[in-house]
Motif scaffolding. Structure first.
Motif, PDB file in Angstrom:
ATOM      1  N   ASP A  39      33.805  26.418 -22.687  1.00  0.00           N
ATOM      2  CA  ASP A  39      34.305  26.487 -21.306  1.00  0.00           C
ATOM      3  C   ASP A  39      33.466  25.660 -20.335  1.00  0.00           C
ATOM      4  N   TYR A  40      32.399  25.024 -20.829  1.00  0.00           N
ATOM      5  CA  TYR A  40      31.539  24.141 -20.057  1.00  0.00           C
ATOM      6  C   TYR A  40      30.798  24.865 -18.931  1.00  0.00           C
ATOM      7  N   GLY A  41      30.609  26.183 -19.085  1.00  0.00           N
ATOM      8  CA  GLY A  41      29.796  26.917 -18.131  1.00  0.00           C
ATOM      9  C   GLY A  41      28.317  26.784 -18.447  1.00  0.00           C
ATOM     10  N   TYR A  42      27.477  27.115 -17.468  1.00  0.00           N
ATOM     11  CA  TYR A  42      26.033  27.112 -17.667  1.00  0.00           C
ATOM     12  C   TYR A  42      25.673  28.143 -18.720  1.00  0.00           C
ATOM     13  N   ALA A  43      24.860  27.755 -19.714  1.00  0.00           N
ATOM     14  CA  ALA A  43      24.546  28.648 -20.830  1.00  0.00           C
ATOM     15  C   ALA A  43      23.051  28.940 -20.971  1.00  0.00           C
ATOM     16  N   GLY A  44      22.200  28.327 -20.152  1.00  0.00           N
ATOM     17  CA  GLY A  44      20.780  28.628 -20.241  1.00  0.00           C
ATOM     18  C   GLY A  44      19.913  27.403 -20.081  1.00  0.00           C
ATOM     19  N   ARG A  45      18.634  27.572 -20.452  1.00  0.00           N
ATOM     20  CA  ARG A  45      17.680  26.487 -20.273  1.00  0.00           C
ATOM     21  C   ARG A  45      16.557  26.587 -21.281  1.00  0.00           C
ATOM     22  N   ARG A  46      16.054  25.430 -21.718  1.00  0.00           N
ATOM     23  CA  ARG A  46      14.880  25.367 -22.579  1.00  0.00           C
ATOM     24  C   ARG A  46      13.901  24.336 -22.018  1.00  0.00           C
ATOM     25  N   ASP A  47      12.621  24.560 -22.254  1.00  0.00           N
ATOM     26  CA  ASP A  47      11.596  23.545 -22.033  1.00  0.00           C
ATOM     27  C   ASP A  47      10.989  23.226 -23.386  1.00  0.00           C
ATOM     28  N   VAL A  48      10.980  21.953 -23.767  1.00  0.00           N
ATOM     29  CA  VAL A  48      10.632  21.535 -25.123  1.00  0.00           C
ATOM     30  C   VAL A  48       9.524  20.489 -25.085  1.00  0.00           C
ATOM     31  N   VAL A  49       8.575  20.615 -26.004  1.00  0.00           N
ATOM     32  CA  VAL A  49       7.513  19.623 -26.153  1.00  0.00           C
ATOM     33  C   VAL A  49       8.088  18.408 -26.890  1.00  0.00           C
ATOM     34  N   THR A  50       7.924  17.244 -26.314  1.00  0.00           N
ATOM     35  CA  THR A  50       8.471  16.026 -26.911  1.00  0.00           C
ATOM     36  C   THR A  50       7.411  15.158 -27.573  1.00  0.00           C
ATOM     37  N   ARG A  51       6.133  15.439 -27.301  1.00  0.00           N
ATOM     38  CA  ARG A  51       5.048  14.683 -27.922  1.00  0.00           C
ATOM     39  C   ARG A  51       3.877  15.611 -28.181  1.00  0.00           C
ATOM     40  N   SER A  52       3.365  15.619 -29.401  1.00  0.00           N
ATOM     41  CA  SER A  52       2.214  16.462 -29.730  1.00  0.00           C
ATOM     42  C   SER A  52       1.034  16.061 -28.855  1.00  0.00           C
ATOM     43  N   HIS A  53       0.329  17.063 -28.336  1.00  0.00           N
ATOM     44  CA  HIS A  53      -0.798  16.781 -27.450  1.00  0.00           C
ATOM     45  C   HIS A  53      -1.684  18.008 -27.328  1.00  0.00           C
ATOM     46  N   GLU A  54      -2.838  17.823 -26.734  1.00  0.00           N
ATOM     47  CA  GLU A  54      -3.775  18.912 -26.483  1.00  0.00           C
ATOM     48  C   GLU A  54      -4.079  18.977 -24.990  1.00  0.00           C
ATOM     49  N   LEU A  55      -4.327  20.188 -24.525  1.00  0.00           N
ATOM     50  CA  LEU A  55      -4.759  20.391 -23.153  1.00  0.00           C
ATOM     51  C   LEU A  55      -6.042  21.204 -23.161  1.00  0.00           C
ATOM     52  N   THR A  56      -6.991  20.789 -22.373  1.00  0.00           N
ATOM     53  CA  THR A  56      -8.264  21.489 -22.298  1.00  0.00           C
ATOM     54  C   THR A  56      -8.118  22.727 -21.438  1.00  0.00           C
ATOM     55  N   GLY A  57      -8.553  23.874 -21.976  1.00  0.00           N
ATOM     56  CA  GLY A  57      -8.498  25.118 -21.243  1.00  0.00           C
ATOM     57  C   GLY A  57      -9.784  25.380 -20.490  1.00  0.00           C
ATOM     58  N   PRO A  58      -9.975  26.596 -19.974  1.00  0.00           N
ATOM     59  CA  PRO A  58     -11.203  26.947 -19.277  1.00  0.00           C
ATOM     60  C   PRO A  58     -12.418  26.766 -20.184  1.00  0.00           C
ATOM     61  N   GLU A  59     -13.558  26.603 -19.570  1.00  0.00           N
ATOM     62  CA  GLU A  59     -14.789  26.400 -20.326  1.00  0.00           C
ATOM     63  C   GLU A  59     -15.012  27.559 -21.306  1.00  0.00           C
ATOM     64  N   GLY A  60     -15.355  27.209 -22.527  1.00  0.00           N
ATOM     65  CA  GLY A  60     -15.603  28.228 -23.540  1.00  0.00           C
ATOM     66  C   GLY A  60     -14.390  28.569 -24.379  1.00  0.00           C
ATOM     67  N   THR A  61     -13.244  27.949 -24.101  1.00  0.00           N
ATOM     68  CA  THR A  61     -12.035  28.214 -24.885  1.00  0.00           C
ATOM     69  C   THR A  61     -11.660  26.967 -25.673  1.00  0.00           C
ATOM     70  N   GLU A  62     -10.892  27.179 -26.720  1.00  0.00           N
ATOM     71  CA  GLU A  62     -10.412  26.072 -27.518  1.00  0.00           C
ATOM     72  C   GLU A  62      -9.264  25.358 -26.788  1.00  0.00           C
ATOM     73  N   PRO A  63      -9.085  24.066 -27.034  1.00  0.00           N
ATOM     74  CA  PRO A  63      -7.960  23.354 -26.410  1.00  0.00           C
ATOM     75  C   PRO A  63      -6.625  23.964 -26.845  1.00  0.00           C
ATOM     76  N   VAL A  64      -5.644  23.888 -25.953  1.00  0.00           N
ATOM     77  CA  VAL A  64      -4.289  24.317 -26.290  1.00  0.00           C
ATOM     78  C   VAL A  64      -3.622  23.169 -27.029  1.00  0.00           C
ATOM     79  N   ARG A  65      -3.108  23.432 -28.213  1.00  0.00           N
ATOM     80  CA  ARG A  65      -2.476  22.396 -29.022  1.00  0.00           C
ATOM     81  C   ARG A  65      -0.971  22.618 -29.060  1.00  0.00           C
ATOM     82  N   TYR A  66      -0.242  21.616 -28.666  1.00  0.00           N
ATOM     83  CA  TYR A  66       1.208  21.665 -28.681  1.00  0.00           C
ATOM     84  C   TYR A  66       1.731  20.660 -29.702  1.00  0.00           C
ATOM     85  N   LYS A  67       2.723  21.082 -30.472  1.00  0.00           N
ATOM     86  CA  LYS A  67       3.347  20.191 -31.441  1.00  0.00           C
ATOM     87  C   LYS A  67       4.721  19.761 -30.931  1.00  0.00           C
ATOM     88  N   ARG A  68       5.089  18.552 -31.278  1.00  0.00           N
ATOM     89  CA  ARG A  68       6.422  18.074 -30.929  1.00  0.00           C
ATOM     90  C   ARG A  68       7.466  19.041 -31.509  1.00  0.00           C
TER      91      ARG A  68
END
Length: 332
Positions: A281-310
């Motif tokens: 029926d072409y109605g709105y059905a929801g939403r997703r946020d998706v990782v498109t490239r594997s990457h790391e983000l540095t977290g607060p001091e003393g924590t391991e980096p956040v690792r995201y996979k594609r």
């Protein structure tokens, strides 16, 4: 419509993710604390609620979903549609096909002021009820509204209409009338929506460019229910003109297990948002946020980096039902 997907694993040991990942959860948490039942997801350019940072950090693990993007070829077993074979060769083709169908539909009467809007959502982040059990009671109690799939909001909510604290939020009645009054010309339509849903001042992150602003404004309005079918057709035609818009060349599985159309746009170099559209029926059905490239983000001091996979999914919400009803608690 309510078919359940496979059980998803929670990343309970994940460190604090980045601001863009937390944004949807932050909005929903804010609404829960305020006692509101606004089930809309706002991708804001300007987050001014810094005091919630600690609570969001505690709940970050529960809000992060890991799932690999469905790459099966639905052309072999996809659902039949009222429009015939789907054309997913380009955003213009897919959204134009949706608009053509919607323009042929009869416009139902606007809901009465005394009616309610019922919606049911499946949220992949809440599939595992253990998430609440592992949180402090104070946090769990605040998050309970997020885990409730059925929601009712007044169509005519004058108190919310007069609340100017959230420039993205509009009541169901406001959204209906905004959509009904949108112009035919895509450029004029997008300009109007950028006025209705203004961008931030850049104080809390990069200021949105024109196309990012247009896409966010379209997303906010699409989450509203109901929208007149002819207005939805104009919205889809305008969306197809936004720079950076794409469409997957196959249907994808949403959080409820349905096959849906995914209209995509990157929001940074590593992630994209997907607006999901029902292929029947072409109605709105929801939403997703998706990782498109594997990457790391540095977290607060003393924590391991956040690792995201594609292919990791940061947010996955499916709207499985929506209806106008006569009373709170009533289901269609």
């Amino acid at each position: 419509m309510d078919e359940m997907t496979q059980l998803r694993e929670l990343r309970a040991d994940a460190p604090v993710p980045d601001r863009a990942t937390l944004a949807p959860g932050r909005k929903r948490l804010t609404d829960a604390i305020e006692g509101r039942s606004r089930r809309t997801l706002r991708l804001r350019a300007d987050w001014r609620i810094a005091s919630l940072g600690a609570v969001v950090a505690i709940t970050a693990a529960a809000l992060f979903v890991t799932q690999i993007v469905d790459t099966s070829d639905p052309r072999q077993s996809g659902p039949a549609t009222v429009a015939g074979d789907l054309d997913l060769s380009s955003p213009a083709a897919a959204l134009g096909e949706a608009a053509d169908f919607l323009e042929r539909q009869e416009v139902p009467p606007e809901p009465r002021n005394d009616q309610w809007i019922y919606t049911r959502e499946v949220d992949a982040a809440s599939d595992n009820a253990k998430a609440l059990e592992e949180m402090p009671d104070e946090v769990a109690n605040r998050l309970l509204p997020m885990f409730e799939p059925d929601q009712w909001v007044r169509y005519d909510d004058k108190a919310a209409e007069n609340d100017e604290s959230d420039t993205d939020y509009r009541t169901a009645r406001e959204s209906y009338r905004i959509a009904a009054g949108l112009p035919e010309d895509p450029e004029a339509l997008l300009a109007e929506l950028r006025k209705v849903f203004p961008t931030g001042d850049g104080a809390n992150g990069p200021r949105e460019d024109k196309d990012a602003h247009s896409f966010r404004a379209l997303t906010v309005l699409l989450e509203s229910y109901p929208l007149p079918p002819d207005a939805l057709a104009r919205i889809y035609r305008a969306m197809a003109t936004v720079k950076g818009i794409g469409v997957t060349d196959h249907l994808i599985r949403d959080a409820s297990g349905r096959q849906v159309i995914a209209v995509t746009r990157a929001y940074d170099a590593n992630n994209r948002t997907e607006i999901l559209i029902d292929p029947v029926d072409y109605g709105y059905a929801g939403r997703r946020d998706v990782v498109t490239r594997s990457h790391e983000l540095t977290g607060p001091e003393g924590t391991e980096p956040v690792r995201y996979k594609r292919g990791d999914i940061l947010m996955d919400v499916a709207r499985t039902k929506a209806a106008v009803v006569d009373a709170k608690g009533q289901k269609p």
